[in-house]
Scaffold this motif. Structure first.
Motif, mmCIF file in Angstrom:
data_model
loop_
_atom_site.group_PDB
_atom_site.id
_atom_site.type_symbol
_atom_site.label_atom_id
_atom_site.label_comp_id
_atom_site.label_asym_id
_atom_site.label_seq_id
_atom_site.Cartn_x
_atom_site.Cartn_y
_atom_site.Cartn_z
ATOM 1 N N TYR A 107 81.025 -66.191 -37.387
ATOM 2 C CA TYR A 107 81.938 -65.608 -36.397
ATOM 3 C C TYR A 107 81.380 -65.850 -34.999
ATOM 4 N N SER A 132 81.255 -64.580 -31.583
ATOM 5 C CA SER A 132 81.553 -63.377 -30.814
ATOM 6 C C SER A 132 81.996 -63.743 -29.407
ATOM 7 N N GLY A 158 81.969 -59.128 -39.517
ATOM 8 C CA GLY A 158 83.059 -58.174 -39.374
ATOM 9 C C GLY A 158 82.743 -57.089 -38.369
ATOM 10 N N ARG A 159 81.530 -56.590 -38.384
ATOM 11 C CA ARG A 159 81.125 -55.572 -37.409
ATOM 12 C C ARG A 159 81.212 -56.111 -35.981
ATOM 13 N N ARG A 160 80.710 -57.347 -35.773
ATOM 14 C CA ARG A 160 80.766 -57.931 -34.430
ATOM 15 C C ARG A 160 82.212 -58.152 -33.988
ATOM 16 N N GLU A 161 83.053 -58.591 -34.930
ATOM 17 C CA GLU A 161 84.452 -58.831 -34.593
ATOM 18 C C GLU A 161 85.145 -57.531 -34.189
ATOM 19 N N LEU A 162 84.884 -56.434 -34.899
ATOM 20 C CA LEU A 162 85.480 -55.150 -34.568
ATOM 21 C C LEU A 162 84.986 -54.633 -33.217
ATOM 22 N N HIS A 163 83.720 -54.823 -32.947
ATOM 23 C CA HIS A 163 83.176 -54.411 -31.649
ATOM 24 C C HIS A 163 83.847 -55.184 -30.519
ATOM 25 N N ASP A 164 84.043 -56.488 -30.746
ATOM 26 C CA ASP A 164 84.716 -57.298 -29.724
ATOM 27 C C ASP A 164 86.148 -56.808 -29.506
ATOM 28 N N ALA A 165 86.848 -56.548 -30.624
ATOM 29 C CA ALA A 165 88.252 -56.134 -30.521
ATOM 30 C C ALA A 165 88.394 -54.780 -29.849
ATOM 31 N N ALA A 166 87.441 -53.874 -30.117
ATOM 32 C CA ALA A 166 87.528 -52.524 -29.564
ATOM 33 C C ALA A 166 86.912 -52.411 -28.181
#
Length: 298
Positions: free
Chosen positions: A273, A275, A78-86
């Motif tokens: 996930y 990335s 989840g952290r990696r996904e949020l970093h990618d999205a942001a």
């Protein structure tokens, strides 16, 4: 129960050793011991069996570890996904391989295309690579032999012939083909047990009832050809290495035996996930080996 306690528990459970877990976590050993004790008090059951300084995961700890691994993996994804999205950063990718030689030019292309992505490389045996995938220490493994395990996704990068390599002037240097029987008694330069070269060598000899003579074994496959060049013995080499050593005083001879191939594969956990950085590496790797000379044979 907090995330720090769960991460400490996972480290101790994996190592089954307080001191080594503390070293991995880069904290003092008493801090780890106190955290585990508080966690056990909160849960109401012991998670480890203790004998002096030795700790062993008990049945309660083993059951809890399955849930903790799953929860922490989901949070990390989840952290990696949020970093990618942001768009916070360009990410990182961790890769393990038996030998780093097949990655050299590929990673040059990748860094040129994505200079902001941090790359971490590890050289590992197949057994270690499976464990690194299980614990999500790496995003990908570049495997030179099949990696078997549940939930793994494999993309074939290159299938190439493996040939016999001998030093200049060797009695077999001018032969076009040799049989395994021609190699009886010859000293082999090879890798340690478990590495693809050793696995293939032992498989070739198995039907003959004989064992290869091992003159030298090590953990660095790339050194094999240079030791052969020095006249210390003979060995097996993939087509990729032949391309890189065209001007060396060694000879390549085809082996008249079935299955003399190496297949390079890109392996990842199918449930993890992917990335943006990892997806970019996968795409560059597939494109590189598709375009490279002598790439995959059908």
């Amino acid at each position: 129960m907090d995330l720090l306690s769960l991460r400490y528990f996972r480290a101790v459970a994996r190592r089954e050793h307080i001191s080594r877990a503390a070293e991995e976590l880069r904290v003092a050993q008493p801090s780890v011991s106190r955290t585990i004790a508080r966690l056990e008090a909160e849960l109401g059951v012991p998670l480890f069996d203790r004998q002096g300084r030795t700790v062993r995961l008990n049945r309660y700890g083993a059951a809890f570890l399955i849930r903790v691994e799953r929860a922490l993996d989901e949070l990390d994804d989840g952290r990696r996904e949020l970093h990618d999205a942001a768009g916070i950063d360009q990410g990182s990718v961790a890769i393990a391989a038996e030998t780093l030689m097949p990655l050299a030019h590929l990673l040059g292309d990748f860094r040129a295309a994505y200079p902001g992505v941090a790359v971490r490389l590890l050289q590992s045996t197949p057994e270690t690579m499976l464990d690194q995938l299980r614990t999500r220490e790496v995003d990908f493994c570049v495997a030179s032999q099949p990696l078997d395990g549940p939930g793994l996704e494999t993309v074939r990068l290159r299938r190439e012939e493996v040939q016999l390599v001998v030093p200049a002037g060797h009695r077999l240097a001018d032969r076009e083909r040799v049989s395994v029987a021609d190699l009886f008694g010859e000293p082999f330069i090879t890798t340690g047990p478990g590495h693809w070269q050793r696995v293939l060598l032992e498989r070739l000899f198995a039907p003959t009832g004989r064992r290869p003579v091992i003159a030298c074994e090590g953990d660095e496959p790339a050194a094999t050809l240079f030791l052969i060049r020095a006249g210390l013995g003979i060995g097996l080499g993939p087509a990729l290495a032949r391309e890189a050593t065209a001007h060396e005083p060694i000879s390549w001879v085809r082996l008249d035996a079935p299955g003399c191939f190496r297949t390079l594969s890109l392996v990842r956990r199918a449930d993890g996930y992917l990335s943006v950085a990892a997806a970019r590496f996968r795409d560059v790797a597939v494109a590189y080996y598709t375009a490279s000379k002598g790439a995959a044979e059908d």
